[in-house]
Design an enzyme around this catalytic site. Structure first.
Site, mmCIF file in Angstrom:
data_model
loop_
_atom_site.group_PDB
_atom_site.id
_atom_site.type_symbol
_atom_site.label_atom_id
_atom_site.label_comp_id
_atom_site.label_asym_id
_atom_site.label_seq_id
_atom_site.Cartn_x
_atom_site.Cartn_y
_atom_site.Cartn_z
ATOM 1 N N PRO A 97 0.821 -1.213 0.000
ATOM 2 C CA PRO A 97 0.000 0.000 0.000
ATOM 3 C C PRO A 97 0.860 1.270 0.000
ATOM 4 O O PRO A 97 0.392 2.350 -0.310
ATOM 5 C CB PRO A 97 -0.829 -0.113 1.279
ATOM 6 C CG PRO A 97 -0.232 -1.197 2.081
ATOM 7 C CD PRO A 97 0.606 -2.039 1.187
ATOM 8 N N GLU A 152 1.965 -5.733 6.852
ATOM 9 C CA GLU A 152 3.000 -4.997 7.609
ATOM 10 C C GLU A 152 4.310 -4.989 6.853
ATOM 11 O O GLU A 152 5.238 -4.288 7.209
ATOM 12 C CB GLU A 152 3.210 -5.612 9.007
ATOM 13 C CG GLU A 152 2.009 -5.458 9.935
ATOM 14 C CD GLU A 152 0.943 -6.517 9.694
ATOM 15 O OE1 GLU A 152 -0.100 -6.462 10.339
ATOM 16 O OE2 GLU A 152 1.184 -7.383 8.824
ATOM 17 N N ARG A 211 -2.559 -9.203 -20.672
ATOM 18 C CA ARG A 211 -3.496 -8.908 -21.759
ATOM 19 C C ARG A 211 -2.839 -8.029 -22.829
ATOM 20 O O ARG A 211 -3.346 -7.914 -23.941
ATOM 21 C CB ARG A 211 -4.763 -8.242 -21.255
ATOM 22 C CG ARG A 211 -4.582 -6.854 -20.679
ATOM 23 C CD ARG A 211 -5.866 -6.328 -20.084
ATOM 24 N NE ARG A 211 -6.835 -5.968 -21.096
ATOM 25 C CZ ARG A 211 -6.858 -4.789 -21.731
ATOM 26 N NH1 ARG A 211 -5.929 -3.889 -21.480
ATOM 27 N NH2 ARG A 211 -7.793 -4.522 -22.612
ATOM 28 N N ASP A 268 -8.216 0.961 -24.957
ATOM 29 C CA ASP A 268 -8.628 0.818 -23.552
ATOM 30 C C ASP A 268 -8.962 2.163 -22.942
ATOM 31 O O ASP A 268 -8.503 3.185 -23.413
ATOM 32 C CB ASP A 268 -7.437 0.297 -22.744
ATOM 33 C CG ASP A 268 -7.332 -1.203 -22.830
ATOM 34 O OD1 ASP A 268 -8.300 -1.828 -23.293
ATOM 35 O OD2 ASP A 268 -6.294 -1.738 -22.451
HETATM 36 N N1 LIG Z 1 -2.613 -1.387 -2.934
HETATM 37 C C1 LIG Z 1 -2.436 -2.286 -1.886
HETATM 38 C C2 LIG Z 1 -1.446 -3.252 -1.768
HETATM 39 C C3 LIG Z 1 -1.688 -3.870 -0.564
HETATM 40 C C4 LIG Z 1 -0.910 -4.932 0.028
HETATM 41 C C5 LIG Z 1 0.184 -5.552 -0.493
HETATM 42 C C6 LIG Z 1 0.723 -6.517 0.373
HETATM 43 C C7 LIG Z 1 0.046 -6.645 1.543
HETATM 44 S S1 LIG Z 1 -1.264 -5.529 1.568
HETATM 45 N N2 LIG Z 1 -2.751 -3.334 0.014
HETATM 46 N N3 LIG Z 1 -3.204 -2.344 -0.814
#
Ligand SMILES: Nc1cc(-c2cccs2)n[nH]1
Length: 242
Positions: A88, A115, A157, A172
């Site tokens: 994330p 984490e 794709r 697209d």
């Molecule tokens: N965009 C996104 C990636 C993730 C995770 C990747 C690995 C564990 S959580 N959450 N949101």
């Protein structure tokens, strides 16, 4: 292209073998190998994570296990690889990212937990190959596996021969910087709703103009950020009139 995925949940990647992508794998257009990270543990508990230095919630994935796993996976094929780590905290994964990665000979995906993986794994890998820490969106998953499914589909794709109708990859959403507008098929009227007349007119110029207007309208409504990001010359006079 060869794709390797390292994960503690190999079963999560089973959908890669379904449908379009499954057929592309069978046709040899793309190779996919999924590896269980625990194969590189040496303790009876097959530990892959540990408490974070400095305290805090959750667990961090151990560098030793990941180091051995990536060494082994990379050594399995001499093609140069790009390492992709979903997180994330990553840079946004976009259509342009998928386009760029479609040119790679090899992608290795490291699925971590929320984490994270000990940062030294990424830092050490970055000394010998390109590494991308990427996010598929501003929300938090439990692990990287679902993000890998998303990214592998978006990349695969674009590979030659994978899509039955290659022109659609160029048309697209996002490929011209705008969202795709509405699409219609038979019947002409459905539950009292009819297909826009222009689409049945046979006037290709008018149809192209209508579709462009609907794409501009939808983009302005749903993603004004994309409109603002368009290069100055991307909109012609007719677009601006819209
Ligand atoms: N965009 C996104 C990636 C993730 C995770 C990747 C690995 C564990 S959580 N959450 N949101």
């Amino acid at each position: 292209m060869r794709i390797d995925v390292v994960t503690i949940f190999p079963g999560y990647l089973a959908p890669l073998r379904e449908a379009l992508l499954g057929r592309a794998i069978e046709a040899g257009l793309v190779e996919v190998a999924v590896h269980d990270l625990r194969d590189w543990t040496h303790d009876v508990h097959q530990a892959v994570d540990d408490a974070p230095y400095g305290g805090g919630p959750g667990m961090v994935m151990k560098p030793q296990v990941w180091g051995e796993a990536l060494d082994a996976v990379l050594a399995a094929d001499e093609r140069p690889a790009r390492l992709v780590v979903p997180t994330p905290a990553g840079r946004p994964f976009r259509q342009s990212t998928a386009q760029a990665w479609a040119g790679e000979q090899r992608l290795v995906f490291a699925c971590g937990r929320y984490e994270g993986i000990d940062q030294r794994v990424v830092d050490e890998a970055a000394a010998r190959m390109p590494v991308d820490e990427v996010s598929i969106g501003d929300y938090v998953l439990v692990g990287g596996e679902v993000a890998v499914l998303v990214m592998v589909e978006a990349v695969a794709r674009l590979l030659p021969g994978v899509l039955g109708n290659p022109v659609s990859a160029e048309q697209d959403s996002f490929s011209d910087g705008l969202l795709e507008g509405p699409a219609y098929t038979r019947p002409l009227t459905w539950r009292g709703l009819s297909v826009p007349e222009v689409l049945r007119s046979g006037h290709h110029g008018a149809i192209a103009r209508w579709r462009r207007d609907r794409a501009l309208e939808r983009t302005a409504d749903r993603r004004p950020d994309l409109l603002a990001a368009l290069p100055a010359d991307a909109l012609d006079a007719a677009d601006r009139a819209f």
